[in-house]
Design a protein around this motif. Structure first.
Motif, PDB file in Angstrom:
ATOM      1  N   LYS A  43      48.604  55.214  68.487  1.00 20.06           N
ATOM      2  CA  LYS A  43      49.043  53.847  68.795  1.00 20.06           C
ATOM      3  C   LYS A  43      47.908  52.877  68.533  1.00 20.06           C
ATOM      4  O   LYS A  43      46.752  53.255  68.484  1.00 20.06           O
ATOM      5  N   LYS A  81      48.466  44.937  77.784  1.00 16.05           N
ATOM      6  CA  LYS A  81      49.657  45.794  77.824  1.00 16.05           C
ATOM      7  C   LYS A  81      50.900  44.957  77.591  1.00 16.05           C
ATOM      8  O   LYS A  81      51.064  43.905  78.208  1.00 16.05           O
ATOM      9  N   SER A 102      45.890  49.650  69.993  1.00 17.56           N
ATOM     10  CA  SER A 102      45.606  48.997  71.266  1.00 17.56           C
ATOM     11  C   SER A 102      44.996  47.631  71.013  1.00 17.56           C
ATOM     12  O   SER A 102      44.131  47.478  70.155  1.00 17.56           O
ATOM     13  N   TYR A 103      45.445  46.650  71.784  1.00 17.50           N
ATOM     14  CA  TYR A 103      44.897  45.299  71.720  1.00 17.50           C
ATOM     15  C   TYR A 103      43.971  45.120  72.917  1.00 17.50           C
ATOM     16  O   TYR A 103      44.374  45.369  74.056  1.00 17.50           O
ATOM     17  N   LEU A 138      42.560  46.102  78.383  1.00 17.10           N
ATOM     18  CA  LEU A 138      43.622  46.497  77.483  1.00 17.10           C
ATOM     19  C   LEU A 138      44.803  45.573  77.742  1.00 17.10           C
ATOM     20  O   LEU A 138      45.220  45.387  78.891  1.00 17.10           O
ATOM     21  N   SER A 155      45.956  55.493  73.925  1.00 11.88           N
ATOM     22  CA  SER A 155      45.483  54.147  74.246  1.00 11.88           C
ATOM     23  C   SER A 155      43.972  54.170  74.457  1.00 11.88           C
ATOM     24  O   SER A 155      43.380  55.199  74.760  1.00 11.88           O
ATOM     25  N   PHE A 179      39.343  57.207  73.669  1.00 13.19           N
ATOM     26  CA  PHE A 179      40.786  57.123  73.872  1.00 13.19           C
ATOM     27  C   PHE A 179      41.275  58.035  74.989  1.00 13.19           C
ATOM     28  O   PHE A 179      40.685  59.077  75.263  1.00 13.19           O
TER      29      PHE A 179
END
Length: 151
Positions: free
Chosen positions: A116, A7, A118-119, A5, A96, A91
């Motif tokens: 949200k 951040k 998330s990348y 993830l 996230s 999730f």
């Protein structure tokens, strides 16, 4: 395949969006400080050096320049990686991502959620970021799901 993830940088400078043009973004500096390599505020933006690295992995990805008021050249870039279906992810309570199904060799993708976005990046991109000394972004290892999402 292992995933992390991505951040965003917490602290440092604070920016405010001045326009929402599809060809170029203009921001102003609301608070001075260390500039991020990845931030979600005021929108998902990456630094010039992060963009250069991402272009090596995704040479056909489109980037939208973000110019700070009073400057001529872009300092940041908006980007829109491919999305993974919500059904292919698990999730955390905060919204996230905690686990994803593999997305082939795609180095970065986003997982939308009602709480949200998330990348997520793969191991190869994560190692490239760490080797180059990016210090103002965080990486958190997440699980990789098999064929079915584990409940």
């Amino acid at each position: 395949m292992e995933y992390f993830l991505l951040k965003p940088f917490e602290g440092g400078c604070r920016m405010k969006m001045k326009n929402h043009d599809k060809d170029i973004l203009i921001c102003s500096m609301e608070k001075k400080g260390e500039e991020p390599d990845f931030t979600l505020s005021p929108c998902p933006l990456i630094s010039n050096r992060f963009k250069e690295l991402l272009e090596q992995y995704l040479p056909n990805m489109d980037f939208i320049p973000c110019v700070m008021e009073g400057r001529e050249k872009p300092d940041f870039w908006a980007f829109h990686p491919k999305e993974q279906a919500v059904e292919n992810a698990r999730f955390c309570p905060d919204g996230s991502v905690s686990a994803v199904k593999p997305m082939g060799l795609l180095p970065v993708f986003l997982v939308p959620n009602y709480k949200k976005v998330s990348y997520v990046i793969n191991l190869a991109l994560a190692e490239s970021l760490l080797r180059r000394g990016y210090v103002n972004l965080g990486l958190e290892r997440i699980e990789t799901l098999g064929g079915e999402i584990d409940e």
